[in-house]
Design an enzyme around this catalytic site. Structure first.
Site, mmCIF file in Angstrom:
data_model
loop_
_atom_site.group_PDB
_atom_site.id
_atom_site.type_symbol
_atom_site.label_atom_id
_atom_site.label_comp_id
_atom_site.label_asym_id
_atom_site.label_seq_id
_atom_site.Cartn_x
_atom_site.Cartn_y
_atom_site.Cartn_z
ATOM 1 N N ASP A 9 -42.183 -14.811 -59.077
ATOM 2 C CA ASP A 9 -41.073 -15.426 -58.348
ATOM 3 C C ASP A 9 -39.813 -14.991 -59.097
ATOM 4 O OD1 ASP A 9 -39.110 -17.026 -57.287
ATOM 5 O OD2 ASP A 9 -40.022 -18.939 -57.848
ATOM 6 N N LYS A 70 -29.521 -11.983 -58.533
ATOM 7 C CA LYS A 70 -30.212 -11.899 -57.236
ATOM 8 C C LYS A 70 -29.221 -11.889 -56.064
ATOM 9 C CE LYS A 70 -34.008 -14.279 -54.918
ATOM 10 N NZ LYS A 70 -35.048 -15.293 -55.154
ATOM 11 N N GLU A 147 -40.592 -15.886 -49.805
ATOM 12 C CA GLU A 147 -40.796 -17.088 -50.625
ATOM 13 C C GLU A 147 -41.437 -18.243 -49.829
ATOM 14 O OE1 GLU A 147 -36.876 -17.495 -52.240
ATOM 15 O OE2 GLU A 147 -37.158 -15.727 -53.495
#
Ligand code: AMP
Length: 583
Positions: A9, A70, A147
């Site tokens: 993740d 990100k 996700e």
């Protein structure tokens, strides 16, 4: 040797890496933590810092540190770190390489394949940039999954039922919500919406503002050093975490700064009520996003069968409250919201490797525990009894939750605390499992704050404590076997209810079991099996225990409904487990 594929993740604030072992995803830890801050930095000696170390230097040397990279993935923008420019892929690659090394160190062999998660809203360019980061980090093959898909996998495994789920993901710096459909083992993100500039950091900032305001009011104009500011930010986040389980948080920092040569300490209390007022606009915004995602999927709230909470900030009680109100169901958060996506990525990795997978197993309470209180009913202009759940069903155990209650009269001397198990909004419709009186309270006006704490451990022992906030006076009771024993109590209560249904006049009521009547032999055998099972359950493996609890429930249900076939089948199955455990 079989090759391990890791699940990663790669988060805006934190990143995690997991593998699939012993039929379950397992997080990889270093220094006792599985949560690695997504920070990269260069220290004063030119040494590369990744994770916690980089996060620690950020407040003091922001120009030498990069965070939240990100958000820039695929943008073409560059960031400057210690005077040099880096592409977002390069910074992400440093984080991924560090996770790869952590995994290799713990597993004791090289890892070259990874499943990396990305937000559902990521464009092809953003996905491509993430893939490049993975390649730069040294992964030979990379599979990317969304996700919310990973979250659904963590909860549902590879189940094949048709199901519509909402995944609400509120992290440190980003928020997104997705409608996910699971059909024939295929998980599809139907619609997604969010804000990549909204998250727990905003909540921290509100608390930081509150502290600044307090300092300005008490000490006038002051200039704080970057170190002092960094300590305030840390303390604010800590207070926020405390408020997720407690009604008050103390913000304390010794020697925060000096004024006229005198050291100044920070000591400030923040109540959950005040904090919730501060963050309500943010949570309102997440609700708007939910509506947009639902619209995008052409669905309404009532079509959603489950809401999964993901991201550290989804632990905020106000989030649970909003979701419960909007969807009329308890959201699920039993798989650690910080780790759920990495676990799902590891499950996907195992599926690629051809392993048989199931959802994540966690120890949870199957019941809600709470206490009773009086609430003012404006319509009826009077007080009514309300049930205040403290530990909600499906909460992972051990757990500890506190709430504040207020006395109703001036100089009120004592408060009776009743402890219930159940879901009903009326306390009396739940099962009372204990009560106690805390007396000798201070002589103060009404509104004296009494903090009630429920602590439930993995053995099902519930400790309930009431504490008078102003004096510290407190009283505790311990309820043993809180989880197990309700099944019996529940049965008794159910029987009582059925008697009631036959009419209040007890003369006419038909007893469910005739007094003195000999129970059927099958029932006797079932009772014996239940007693034996209860005995063995304590030391059984979690999977066995779960199966035993389910079978015990089926047996009791079959007994209640006089369903001989179902009873015999469940008793047989339970006896098989007992035989296996005994041998
Ligand atoms: P994530 O990006 O999912 O790792 O989430 C990190 C964010 O979750 C940070 O803002 C944390 O302060 C926040 N967080 C973690 N635990 C809690 C908690 N118990 N209550 C509220 N926020 C939390």
């Amino acid at each position: 040797m079989k090759e391990t594929i890791v699940g990663i993740d790669l988060g805006t604030t934190n990143s995690e890496v997991a593998v699939f072992e012993n039929m379950q995803p397992a997080l990889i830890k270093r220094n006792n933590t599985a949560i690695f801050p997504s920070y990269v930095g260069i220290d004063q000696d030119g040494k590369l810092l990744v994770g916690e170390a980089a996060r620690n230097q950020y407040p003091v040397y922001p120009e030498r540190t990069v965070k939240s990279i990100k958000r820039l993935m695929g943008s073409g923008e560059k960031v400057t770190m210690a005077g040099k420019q880096y592409a977002p892929q390069e910074i992400s690659a440093i984080i991924l390489k560090s996770l790869k090394e952590i995994a290799e160190e713990q597993l004791g062999h090289a890892v070259s394949r990874a499943v990396i998660t990305v937000p559902a809203y990521f464009s092809d360019i953003q996905r491509q940039a993430t893939r490049e980061a993975g390649e730069v980090a040294g992964f030979e093959t990379i599979k990317m999954i969304n996700e919310p898909t990973a979250a659904a996998l963590a909860y549902e495994g590879a189940q094949h039922d048709g199901k519509t789920i909402m995944v609400y993901d509120l992290g440190g710096g980003t928020f997104d919500v997705s409608v996910v459909r699971i059909e024939d083992g295929v998980i599809e993100v139907v619609a997604s919406h969010g804000n990549n500039q909204l998250g727990g950091d905003d909540f921290d900032r509100k608390i930081v503002d509150y502290v600044h305001k307090h300092l300005a009011e008490t000490h006038g104009e002051i200039t704080l050093s970057p170190e002092a500011e960094a300590r305030i930010i840390r303390a604010a986040e800590q207070a926020k975490l405390t408020l997720s389980d407690n009604p008050f948080a103390e913000i304390r920092e010794e020697y925060l700064f000096e004024k006229d040569g005198v050291p100044v300490h920070l000591a400030l209390e923040l109540s959950r009520d005040t904090y919730e007022e501060m963050i309500t606009p943010f949570i309102d915004e997440t609700l708007d996003a939910i509506h947009i995602a639902l619209q995008g999927a052409d669905l309404t709230a009532s079509d959603i069968e489950e809401v999964l909470l993901v991201g550290g900030s989804s632990r905020t009680p106000l989030v649970h409250e909003y979701i419960e109100r909007e969807f009329g169901i308890l959201p699920r958060s039993e798989v650690d919201p910080d780790l759920c996506v990495a676990c799902g990525a590891a499950i996907q990795a195992a599926m690629i490797a051809g392993e048989e997978v199931s959802a994540v197993l966690v120890d949870i309470t199957p019941y809600t525990f709470g206490t009773g209180s009086l609430d003012f009913d404006i319509q009826r202009m009077g007080y009514k009894d309300i049930y205040v759940p403290l530990i909600k069903k499906n909460t992972p155990i051990p757990t500890r939750k506190s709430e504040v209650f207020y006395t109703m009269y001036d100089n009120q001397e004592s408060v009776r605390v009743r402890v219930y198990q159940g879901e009903n909004s009326k306390p009396n419709e739940n099962i009372e499992i204990g009560e106690f009186l805390i007396s000798g309270l201070s002589e103060v006006p009404e509104g004296n704050e009494i903090i009630t704490t429920f602590a439930l451990d993995t053995d099902g022992i519930l400790q309930v404590t009431a504490t008078e906030k102003c004096s510290g006076l407190s009283k505790t009771i311990t309820i043993d076997n809180a989880i197990g024993r309700f099944q019996e109590d529940e049965l008794a209560r159910a029987k009582g209810k059925i008697v009631e249904l036959f009419g209040d006049d007890t003369d006419d009521a038909q007893p469910v079991v005739e007094e003195g009547a000999t129970p059927e032999p099958e029932f006797q055998e079932a009772e014996k099996t239940l007693v034996k099972a209860e005995h063995l359950m304590e030391n059984a493996e979690p999977e066995d225990r779960e199966e035993m609890v389910d079978l015990a429930e089926t047996i009791k249900d079959a007994m209640r409904n006089n369903d001989a076939d179902r009873l015999a089948e469940a008793v047989n199955e339970l006896n098989e487990i007992i035989f296996y455990l005994e041998s």
